[in-house]
Each structure stands twice: as C-alpha cells, then as structure tokens.
Design a protein around this motif. Structure first.
Motif: not given
Lengths: 329, 676
Positions: A214, A241-242, A245
């Motif tokens: 991110r 994952r961020a 997502d």
C-alpha cells in the motif's frame, strides 16, 4: 540393466528445459552403469524433430511416438507408453518433477510396481543403490534417500532447476514407437488448456518476484513495480493482501499466508510494511530486498538488504540501473 | 351451576388440556437433541441471580433506550396482571368471586389500583410498540424473514385484553360503585362517560358480559396461541434465562470440550438432533427482536451472517424434524438431507463469525447463538473437512510449527536477545523458579509489530523488579485459532502439549498480553486439567502502577487524546474493561481518554477473532476499517489496544491514507515513560 530411460516433456511444441536436465542426469547415471540413455519422446505429429537436441545432450536412442491424441497431456496413454517402454529393462526412469511430471511419475511407478523417489535435487549411483537428496520442510531439512535395487526400474522425479543441462553430443538413434493402445480411447479427455496470462510468469516458478504494497498509494503506481519486474526479465509481480483487497491487483497475485506462499531467489518488497500475514508467505525467499520510507517498518527485520527511502524515487532508479546492467551483459 | 358457568368451565378445561398437550409436545421435541448440555441445575444462587437481574429486572432489555422501557413495561405489567387474570378465570366458575371477599378493603384497593395503573401503562406501551413496528419500522426488526405479522397480532391481543379488562371494571363501577375513585383512576372516567351518555342498565350489563367473556376467552386463546408462534418466548424466556450459562455459572464464553474418543458418527453438529436440548430451547425462546444481529460485526459490514437467523433456523428445523423423530418413524432420506447445515445455514454464514460474543452478550433472554455456530463449524472441519482453502496453511503450521504461521519454534525468543530474560528451562536447571511466567504468544513472538509490545512489557516487568521467565521455544500456540475454526482435534493436541509443559515446570502464575492466550489458558484449559492463575498484562500493569512499583519519568509530556479499543476476549469474554483504561490514565498524566460510539461491552470487534485473522474477507466492508473509522471519529490522536490481533487489524486499517491514526499497546504507553 545398465540403461536409463527418461521422458522428454514437450509443451506447446517446445521441448522444456527440464527434459534436457533429465537427459543430462540420465547420461551421468548411464555412464556410471556403463549403459545407454533412452528417451521417450511423444506428442502430436512433428514432435520427433526434437530428437536431435536430445542427442546433443547425451541421448543414445530416442523412441518417438507421434499421435494427435498425445499433442496435449494425456495421463492414461502417456503413463502406459512410458511404463511399457520401461519394462524393457532399465535401472531407472527419470522424469522432471514439473506439474506434468508430478502427475506422470507416480502413475508410471504404480503401473510398474516400482519404487519412486519424488522431487529429488541430486541423484547418483552408489554400488547397487541409487542415492538421492529430497528437501523436506520447505528446504529446512535435506533427506538422503537410498534405494536398493529391485526388480523394476526405479522411478525418479527431478526438481526443475536442480540439475544442469550439459552438452554431450552424439547422434541418437531415432526409432518410431507405436502408442500403447489407442491414445484417443482414454477415459480422461483433455478438452482445452487455458493459461492465465502467457506474458506473466507464474509466481511459484519465477526466480525473481517484485511485490508491491500500500506504500504505492494508488493502483496506477503499480506501474513502478511492473517496470522493475520487466527490467529483471525473469520476474513475476506480486502484491500484499491490502493491495488485492483494494482491487489494485487480482487476488491471484496475493502473496502471504492466505495467498500464494513463495520462495524465489530474489524477493523485492516495494512499499510493504511487513504484516505477519505477508511475511509468512515470503520469508522462505533466498534473498529479500525491502524498499520502504519507514525505517521502523517490520519488513526490514526479515530483509537481507533494505533501502529506506521514497519508493517513487528509489524504484525508478533501481529499474534504470538494472536495465543498464542487463544491457551491458 | 348456571349454564354460563358450565360453558366457561368447559372452555377452561379445554384450554388447559390443549395447553398441556402442547407443552408436552414441545418438551418431547427437546429430547431429540443428542448433544450434552451439561448440568443446568448447578450453582442455583447464580442462576437465581441471572433470573432476577436479566429476567425480572430486564437488565439486558433495558440496554435499548427506546424499546427497552416499553418492553419492560409490558413484561412487568404481565406479572402484575396475572393476579387479576386468576381472579377473572375463577370468577367464570365461581360467581361473584373477588379478592375483596377475603382481604380488608384497603388491601383490595391496592390490588385494584395496581391492576388499573398497570393496564393503562401496558396499553400505552403496546400502542407505542405498534407504532414502532408499523410506522417507524426500525432496521433490526427487518430481515431474516421475521414473523412481523405475528408480532402485530400478539400486540393487538394484548391491547384487546387491556381494553376489555378496563371495560369490565368500568361497567362494574356503573352498576355498583363501591370503590373510591382514586383506586380506579382508569376505569372511573370510563364509567363516568358511560353514565354521562345515559346508557340504559341492560346495555351496561351487556357490555359487562361481552367484555368479561372476551377477556376471559382471550386469556385462554392467547395462552394456546403461544406454542404456535415466536411468542412461545412469553412462557420459556424466564426458564431459559435460569438454565442458560451465558452469564455464568462457570466461566463464560468457554467452548465445551469434545470427546474425541466417543463412538459417534459425527463430530460437531450438522442438524438439530446433534445439538443440545438447550440449543433447541434457545430456538423456542427467541422472539426475533434482532438485538443480536444489530450488534454483529459481520452483519453490520454486509456479510451473510445473522445470529438471529441461526436461532430462527434452529427452531424451524426442530419443528420440521422433531415430529418425525418423536413419532418413532425413521425420517425419509429427503427429510434427513434437508438438514440444518447447508439447507438452512450456509458455510458462508458460519465462516463470517468473529466469535466476538456481541450477540450472546446482547440477548435479553440469554440465548447462545455462538454455540450453534461453533458446533456447525466443528462438523464442517472434523466430519467433512470443509473450510476456506486459505485456512489450510494455518492448520498445517499449527500442527507442524506450533504457531499459525510457519515460523520455526527456535526463533520464538529472538525478540529477547540481549534483554537477559531467562527461560524456564534455564531457571529450572539452576533449581530456581520465577515469580510469574510471561506467556508471550505467537503474535508477540513472531509478528514484528507485536514484538515491540512484547519488549515494552518485558521492560516494564524488569523496571518493576518482577522476577519472570519465558518458555522460549517450549511455548506453543494456545490452540484458540484451531478451536474457534472448528478444529477441536488440533486444539486439544496443542492445549495438552502446553499443559504438559506448564505442569512440568509446576507453573501456577502466568501473565500474558494476548487476550486469546489469556482466555484459553485461564478459562478453557481447565476442562483439560490445566489450572493456572492467568493475569492479563493490562491488569498486571495497573496493579504495578497502583503499588508504585513502576518508576516513571516525572515529565508530563504533551496532552494526548487517546481512544481505547476493547478486545472481545478481554471485555465480553472476561469482563475486563477498567484495567486498560486505568493503565492509560496512570501512565500518561496529561491526556484525555475518550470513548468510541461502541465501547466496553458494546465494543465492535476488530475482525480478527474466530480465526478470521487467517481468512480472507471478500464480502462487504472490512470490519477493521469500520471499527477504525469509528475510533478515528472520536478525534483521538492515538488508538490504544491491549491485544496483538486488534493491533494488527486496526493498525492496518486506513494505512497510507491522510489523517491515519496510529495504534499502540497500553504497555507501550507505559514503557515510553519509563525512567532511563
């Protein structure tokens, strides 16, 4: 039974590198036994053209089976073919532990009632025995396997990349061999093979992975990561994952405990802080390079090399440097 | 006996017989449950206390500031009016029966006044409740195919009961005004009105007779309607509250131990007959108020899970399956396949649960929604090996590495390098034993962010002169993730292994900064024979500060606004709300501790519990983001937590965005002010 049999894997018309690694390994083994290297080369019409390359790497005889129904991976027909050939008396049958080989090797072993050594990283003869190394617990432990000679040929699957393909030129005898039964009359019919994105390297196989987190701030900035991966030439792109997502990258790109678990030679973490969920998926990488502006970021604890700085400055500079290096070599 | 007396006696007998038939039928249905609910008659004082507070005093109901008082009014009204109802039923058979015949007038007046005031208040409350259902239509009364018509019908019946009751009193008064106006404040104006209208005596008599018959028959109809509706609630709520374990007795929030050696065809539950009779009684008790669902973090953020639906489904399936099972006929295949799991409750619903216990805590009648979810999860994992694929690495790592991530146990104590902290093995070799064992936990051992909390806590302990030790590589995951994800087998393996280790060193006192370790070791290990005094670091630090054992720097530091986020396994599972707040206040003299919209026992989960830490969150809004926004809305500079999982979830939410609010552990706040 001094001869060694190998299976040459051809995918989409190309001879795979693992096939040459298998032939070279078979060559070394056959020399130790004082025997010949025989290769099963099967596929659609025209597959026999690879016989010459196999000969360059040490094959004495190539048994070519061409059939439309063998153009794609055909587990039933292929395992019958290889097992049938293996019954002619061999000390060992070597198969690459590729996706296909992992499926084929146990089938052949079962048909022969033979022992199998899976996914080995070294193989040699010791008297009457075959001795192989097999990494377990994600490479933390190396198991040494010793196989004493049995009645049937031992089936061995070789980990791709663990053995080198070396030249041992000779002119191989090329023999046409009929398929075992009718390859089109099998229970499992492969209708279609789809590839996700042919340009993209598979995360599990890529020797280099460049991953973004991110810290890249926006989806469009992932271009920095893609450019760096492209500069390496052999790198795949991963994500945290961020990032997946938030929809910046597809979920299939996610590296971590709940995504892909990878162990490339080189892992470059760009703008990744290093949550445990991510670390759990990449900590087995051989060398980890982290780029993050926060010197306190946990990723630096697992990194072999760390660059504390703005990813928007560091990454383009790194990309340019790698491009230059590659252009020079 | 007159004809009307005879007819009424017959009605009464039929009403009683029919009710008795239904009561027996419903009790028989409970017996289909094969699971063990344990003893529900232990610790009677505690159970009576629950009955008194949650039941009669309506403590949980009153948590809703609007519907709460209205319901309590109707409930208390019911209790008071029961006395009058008995009088009326007896009157039907014994002409002229009145309590007034047996007690002195002033006592009878108190009774009359109580009935009058209550009936009036109930009528007002019912009116407000009807308005709420029909006009306001709050969100929590929608969804899950709730029986809203049923609710309106029952409210209308109650209203009719109150109106007829008052008409009976009023007409009585017209015919024979023997009581003072003051004790009949509701019916006397009605009576005055009837008289003012010049109603002829025979009409007054007719109104009396009609009202009386309507009222008396409505009581019987009402009673017999209950077993066929969600309003069975009226009868079973109090017994259910008495029999429930959700507020004690015993330690709350503890999952029942599974007998893995049992000769059984199923582990966990796939259908209602695999559950316990108490779970089925929960189904009878639910009146679909939706308080559980309205506080469920999964539901709030758009996931499929609704705890209310879990309970409604349990009742629906019981009503479908039980008649066949109790009749002795083997249910046919179709009926068997139409089971609770999959056909009523889907996998998606079950895996969305964070085990935060908000639903259980909120339920005004002490239903345990979580127990059903946990049992169904157990079945999925143990009997059918069905779970989200991303959970596999966690199960594997727990089994091989003793941690939910595949880190080598040998690196467990890496955080302690250079800090001179002894391991139990080292102390025991020297023949020494520590004051307390510091149980670090997997997050605190392997997660780089959580390690900072670990180090901070260790520094505090050292500064306070606490003689403590760690287990180092002999520590293993406490098993909570495996247990909450339904893998009881793996849980018991880990727990037994830890108990062996702890008992080998004769450990009695344990401190830990992970609420999951705290709850497991302190509360759930008990059933496996592990008895330890476990203290959470927030409580421990609060006590050390109280005793003045932690040397803090005098400098006050800058004023800060801090919002504390309650961890579920500390708060709702263990009732620890004040200690972490005390620590913050004592550690930082110049600060403002603010509260989020949902805090303490109403706190919203961070999203990591129930094994959600190791699952993907693909649907709806992310729970951690929802919670972080709520915490940030307080205007706080910093979010304080007392759980490493809350730390990672809330720390992650909103990262990289403008105005990001950092997250710290309470131990870090204290450590930041340590002298030298």
């Amino acid at each position: 039974m001094p001869n060694v049999l190998t299976y040459a894997e051809v995918r989409a018309g190309d001879l795979r590198k693992i096939s040459l690694e298998a032939v070279s390994t078979a060559r070394a083994l056959a020399d130790a036994y004082g025997g010949e290297v025989h290769v099963v080369l099967s596929g659609g019409p025209g597959v026999g053209s690879h016989a010459g390359t196999l000969g360059e790497h040490g094959a004495d005889a190539v048994f070519v089976t061409e059939h439309e129904a063998l153009a794609q991976y055909n587990p039933e027909a292929l395992s019958a073919l290889v097992a049938g050939r293996a019954r002619n008396g061999y000390s060992a049958v070597l198969v690459g532990a590729s996706a296909r080989g992992r499926d084929l090797a146990p089938r052949v072993a079962a048909k022969l009632g033979a022992a199998i050594l899976s996914d080995v990283t070294s193989l040699r003869r010791e008297g009457d025995a075959l001795v192989a190394t097999h990494p377990v617990y994600t490479g933390k432990v190396l198991a040494t396997l010793r196989l004493t000679s049995g009645d049937a040929a031992a089936v061995v699957s070789l980990r791709p990349g663990a053995f080198s393909a070396t030249q041992a030129p000779r002119t191989a005898r090329v023999e046409a061999a009929p398929p075992a039964g009718d390859p089109s009359a099998v229970r499992v019919q492969v209708k279609e093979t789809t590839t996700a994105d042919s340009r993209k390297l598979d995360l599990a196989e890529a020797p280099v992975i460049v991953s973004g987190g991110r810290g890249l701030k926006a989806a469009q900035n992932f271009k920095l990561v893609e450019d760096l991966a492209a500069a390496f030439g052999n790198a795949a792109v991963g994500a945290t994952r961020a990032v997946t997502d938030d929809g910046w990258r597809p979920h299939s790109d996610q590296i971590g405990q709940t995504g892909r678990q990878v162990s490339p030679e080189l892992y470059v973490a760009v703008g990744i802080s290093g949550a445990i969920q991510h670390i759990a998926g990449m900590r087995a990488s051989r060398c980890i390079v982290a780029i993050n502006k926060d010197a306190e970021a946990p990723i630096f604890k697992v990194a072999d090399y760390g660059i504390v700085g703005d990813v928007f400055e560091v990454v383009p500079a790194l990309t340019a440097a790698i491009r230059e290096l590659r252009a020079r070599s | 006996m007159t004809l009307s007396q005879g007819i009424f006696a017959l009605c009464l007998a039929i009403g009683a017989a029919f009710f008795s038939y239904n009561a027996q039928r419903l009790v028989r249905y409970l017996r289909i449950a094969g699971g063990s609910a344990g003893s529900r008659l232990n610790d009677i004082p505690r159970r009576l206390w629950n009955l008194l507070t949650i039941g009669f005093a309506q403590t949980k109901i009153l948590r809703d500031p609007v519907a709460g008082p209205l319901h309590a009014m109707v409930f208390w009204g019911f209790l008071v009016l029961q006395v009058g109802a008995i009088e009326i039923l007896v009157q039907g058979v014994v002409r002229g029966f009145s309590y007034g015949n047996f007690v002195p007038a002033p006592v009878h007046w108190v009774f009359l006044l109580s009935q009058e005031l209550t009936a009036g208040a109930v009528l007002v409350a019912v009116g407000a409740l009807l308005y709420r259902r029909i006009v306001v239509r709050p969100k929590r009364l929608q969804g899950d195919r709730v029986h809203s018509g049923d609710a309106i019908l029952i409210l209308a019946m109650i209203a009719a009961l109150m109106i007829t009751l008052m008409l009976v009193s009023a007409t009585h008064r017209v015919i024979n005004s023997e009581h003072p106006v003051a004790v009949q404040p509701v019916s006397s104006p009605i009576a005055a009105m009837i008289m003012a209208l010049g109603t002829p005596p025979n009409v007054v008599e007719a109104i009396l007779a009609t009202s009386w018959w309507t009222h008396a028959l409505l009581i019987l109809v009402f009673l017999n309607y209950l077993p066929y509706s969600k309003h069975l609630h009226v009868i079973v709520s109090l017994p259910n509250t008495f029999l429930s374990n959700t507020s004690g007795p015993g330690r709350v929030g503890v999952m029942p131990l599974m007998d893995l050696e049992a000769e059984t065809e199923h582990f966990g539950a796939a259908d209602v007959d695999h559950l316990t009779w108490k779970n089925l009684l929960d189904g009878y008790t639910c009146t679909e108020c939706g308080r559980c669902t309205s506080v469920c973090p999964a539901n709030i953020t758009g996931k499929a899970l609704s705890p209310r639906k879990i309970v409604i489904n349990t009742r629906e399936r019981t009503m479908e399956l039980a008649p066949h099972l109790v009749s002795g006929a083997a249910p046919n295949g179709d009926l068997r396949e139409h089971r609770l799991l999959d056909q009523f409750i889907t996998e998606d619903e079950l895996w969305a649960c964070t085990s935060c216990r908000a639903c259980v805590y909120e339920c005004p009648v002490s239903i345990d929604q979580l127990e059903v979810i946990n049992e169904l999860r157990r079945y999925l994992v143990l009997s059918e090996s069905r779970f989200p694929e991303e959970v596999q690495p966690a199960f594997e790592a727990l089994e091989r590495n003793g941690a939910p991530w595949a880190f080598p146990p040998s690196s467990r104590a890496d955080w302690a390098a250079g800090l001179d902290i002894p391991t139990m093995a080292e102390l025991s070799e020297r023949g020494e034993s520590p004051e307390v064992l510091y149980w670090v936990g997997c997050m605190g051992s392997f997660d780089e962010r959580a390690k900072k909390t670990t180090v901070a806590f260790a520094r505090i302990l050292k500064a306070a002169g606490v003689r403590f030790a760690i287990l180092g590589q002999e520590e293993s995951c406490n098993g909570d993730p495996a247990r909450r994800m339904g893998n009881e087998y793996l849980y018991q393996m880990l727990a037994k292994q830890n108990i062996e280790t702890l008992d080998r060193y004769k450990v009695k006192a344990i401190i830990t900064n992970c609420p999951h370790c705290f709850h497991q070791i302190g509360n759930e290990y008990e059933s496996l024979g592990g008895h330890y005094e476990v203290v959470h670091h927030s409580t421990y630090i609060a006590a050390l500060l109280q005793e003045g054992r932690i040397p803090l720097r005098e400098t006050a530091g800058a004023a800060q606004r801090i919002v504390y986020h309650d961890a579920c396994y500390l708060g709702r599972y263990n009732g620890i709300y004040d200690a972490p707040r005390d620590v913050i206040r004592q550690a930082l003299p110049v600060l403002d501790v603010v509260e989020a919209k949902r805090s303490k026992d109403r706190s919203l989960c961070c999203g990591a519990g129930g094994g959600r830490m190791w699952m993907e969150e693909r649907t709806g809004k992310r729970i951690n983001v929802e919670r972080k926004e709520e915490l940030a809305a307080t205007g706080a500079d910093t979010v304080a937590v007392a759980c490493p999982f809350c730390m990672t979830m809330l720390g992650d939410a909103g990262k990289g965005t403008e105005g990001y609010v950092p997250v710290v552990d309470v131990a870090e706040l204290v450590a930041s002010r340590l002298k030298a």
